[in-house]
Design an enzyme around this catalytic site. Structure first.
Site, PDB file in Angstrom:
ATOM      1  N   SER A   1      14.921  26.412  12.481  1.00 56.09           N
ATOM      2  CA  SER A   1      15.516  27.144  13.589  1.00 56.09           C
ATOM      3  C   SER A   1      16.753  27.919  13.164  1.00 56.09           C
ATOM      4  O   SER A   1      17.521  27.502  12.290  1.00 56.09           O
ATOM      5  CB  SER A   1      15.890  26.212  14.746  1.00 56.09           C
ATOM      6  OG  SER A   1      16.667  26.881  15.725  1.00 56.09           O
TER       7      SER A   1
ATOM      8  N   TYR B   1      20.738  19.263  18.959  1.00 59.66           N
ATOM      9  CA  TYR B   1      19.874  20.235  18.291  1.00 59.66           C
ATOM     10  C   TYR B   1      20.665  20.988  17.223  1.00 59.66           C
ATOM     11  O   TYR B   1      20.191  21.168  16.094  1.00 59.66           O
ATOM     12  CB  TYR B   1      19.310  21.212  19.320  1.00 59.66           C
ATOM     13  CG  TYR B   1      18.162  22.069  18.829  1.00 59.66           C
ATOM     14  CD1 TYR B   1      16.883  21.537  18.711  1.00 59.66           C
ATOM     15  CD2 TYR B   1      18.341  23.413  18.519  1.00 59.66           C
ATOM     16  CE1 TYR B   1      15.817  22.315  18.279  1.00 59.66           C
ATOM     17  CE2 TYR B   1      17.295  24.204  18.089  1.00 59.66           C
ATOM     18  CZ  TYR B   1      16.032  23.649  17.966  1.00 59.66           C
ATOM     19  OH  TYR B   1      14.973  24.422  17.543  1.00 59.66           O
TER      20      TYR B   1
ATOM     21  N   LYS C   1      19.658  20.503  13.308  1.00 56.30           N
ATOM     22  CA  LYS C   1      19.051  21.664  12.648  1.00 56.30           C
ATOM     23  C   LYS C   1      19.909  22.140  11.477  1.00 56.30           C
ATOM     24  O   LYS C   1      19.380  22.621  10.468  1.00 56.30           O
ATOM     25  CB  LYS C   1      18.810  22.789  13.652  1.00 56.30           C
ATOM     26  CG  LYS C   1      17.668  22.501  14.626  1.00 56.30           C
ATOM     27  CD  LYS C   1      16.338  22.279  13.903  1.00 56.30           C
ATOM     28  CE  LYS C   1      15.177  22.091  14.869  1.00 56.30           C
ATOM     29  NZ  LYS C   1      13.883  21.942  14.180  1.00 56.30           N
TER      30      LYS C   1
END
Length: 271
Positions: A138, A151, A155
Site C-alpha cells: 500500500s 494500517y 504497512k
C-alpha cells in the site's frame, strides 16, 4: 519476470487485487495460479471463473503451519513456486481508539503473514537460485493512512520488511517487489466509505481510484521490469519525494485536507 509457464501463489486471492492478479497472471500464460484465501468457497469460485490454470484453496495467511503446508503441497505437486504474492491485508479505520485486537490483527495480517510466506517459500527458491516475492504493502507504507493508525504503522513495517528481503537476498537470485497502490475500488475502500472512515474519504478525495484490474496491469509491468516499488498510482512517487523533502509542509497539507473533509461532513449534504 515474465509470467509464462510460472507457478504462482496469491494470498488474499478471493477478491479485490488478489483476484485481479490471478486473472491477469493466467492471461499472461502462467502454468498455474493458486488463489489462497481465508474464504475458501470464494477462492474456489474465483478460480473456477478464471479457468483450469487457476486453483482455489483455503488458507489462514497468519497461521505459519498452514502457510508452510501450502508451500510444501504446491512445490510437491508442481515442482516449484516461481512467484509468491503475499497480498492479504486488513484495515481498521481507527486511531488511538483502536482496540488491542485491531492492532494485533493488523500486525498479523499486514506484516507477520509476509514473514511466514518468506520463511516457507525462500528455502526452495534459494536452492534453485531464483524466485520472486511480491508483497502488497500500500501507498500507506510510503506515506500515511490518515485516520487509520494500525494500517499506517503495519504497512510501513511491511515496506521495511520487503526492503530488507530485497537487500539480503537479491544477490542470491531472489527478486522482491513492494506493490504500493493508493485508492483501489475494493470492498476494503467501499466499506470504509460506507462507515464514514476519514482515511477512506481522504483516499477518495486525493486522487484517482483504480480498478483492481488496473492494479494488476501495473503489477505485471513492474514484475517484468523487476522494480522494487510498483506504484500503480505514479503520483505516489512524487508524494513520497515531497514528504521526504518537507515533512512539516507535507503534514500541514494533510491536516488541511482532514479539516476540510471534517467540515464537509459536519455541514452535511447541500441542497
Amino acid at each position: 519476470m515474465r509470467l509464462t509457464d510460472r507457478v504462482v501463489v496469491v494470498t488474499g486471492g478471493a477478491g479485490g487485487i488478489g483476484a485481479a492478479l490471478g486473472r491477469r497472471f493466467v492471461a499472461e500464460g502462467a502454468a498455474v495460479v493458486v488463489l489462497a484465501d481465508l474464504d475458501a468457497d470464494a477462492a474456489h469460485a474465483v478460480a473456477a471463473a478464471i479457468g483450469p490454470a487457476a486453483r482455489g484453496v483455503g488458507l489462514d495467511a497468519t497461521d505459519a503451519a498452514q502457510v508452510a503446508a501450502l508451500v510444501t503441497e504446491v512445490e510437491t505437486r508442481y515442482g516449484r513456486i516461481d512467484l509468491f504474492c503475499a497480498n492479504a491485508g486488513v484495515a481498521t479505520g481507527r486511531g488511538l481508539d483502536a482496540e488491542d485486537a485491531d492492532w494485533e490483527r493488523s500486525w498479523q495480517v499486514n506484516v507477520v503473514a509476509h514473514v511466514y510466506a518468506a520463511r516457507a517459500v525462500l528455502p526452495g527458491m534459494l536452492a534453485r537460485g531464483e524466485g520472486y516475492l511480491l508483497h502488497t504493502c500500500s501507498a500507506a507504507g510510503l506515506l500515511t493512512a490518515v485516520g487509520d493508525a494500525p494500517y499506517t504503522a503495519t504497512k510501513h513495517a511491511a515496506v521495511g520488511f520487503a526492503e530488507w528481503l530485497a537487500i539480503t537476498y537479491r544477490d542470491r537470485g531472489i527478486r522482491v517487489s513492494a506493490l504500493c497502490p493508493q485508492g483501489v475500488d475494493t470492498p476494503m475502500l467501499a466499506d470504509g466509505l460506507a462507515e464514514g472512515h476519514l482515511g477512506a474519504r481522504v483516499i477518495a478525495a486525493s486522487g484517482p481510484v483504480l480498478t483492481p484490474d488496473a492494479v494488476a496491469d501495473a503489477t505485471v509491468t513492474g514484475l517484468a521490469e523487476e522494480r522494487f516499488l510498483i506504484l500503480p498510482h505514479p503520483e505516489v512517487a512524487d508524494y513520497a519525494r515531497r514528504r521526504a523533502d518537507d515533512p512539516d509542509g507535507w503534514q500541514a497539507g494533510l491536516r488541511r485536507l482532514m479539516g476540510r473533509l471534517r467540515r464537509d461532513a459536519q455541514a452535511g449534504p447541500q441542497r
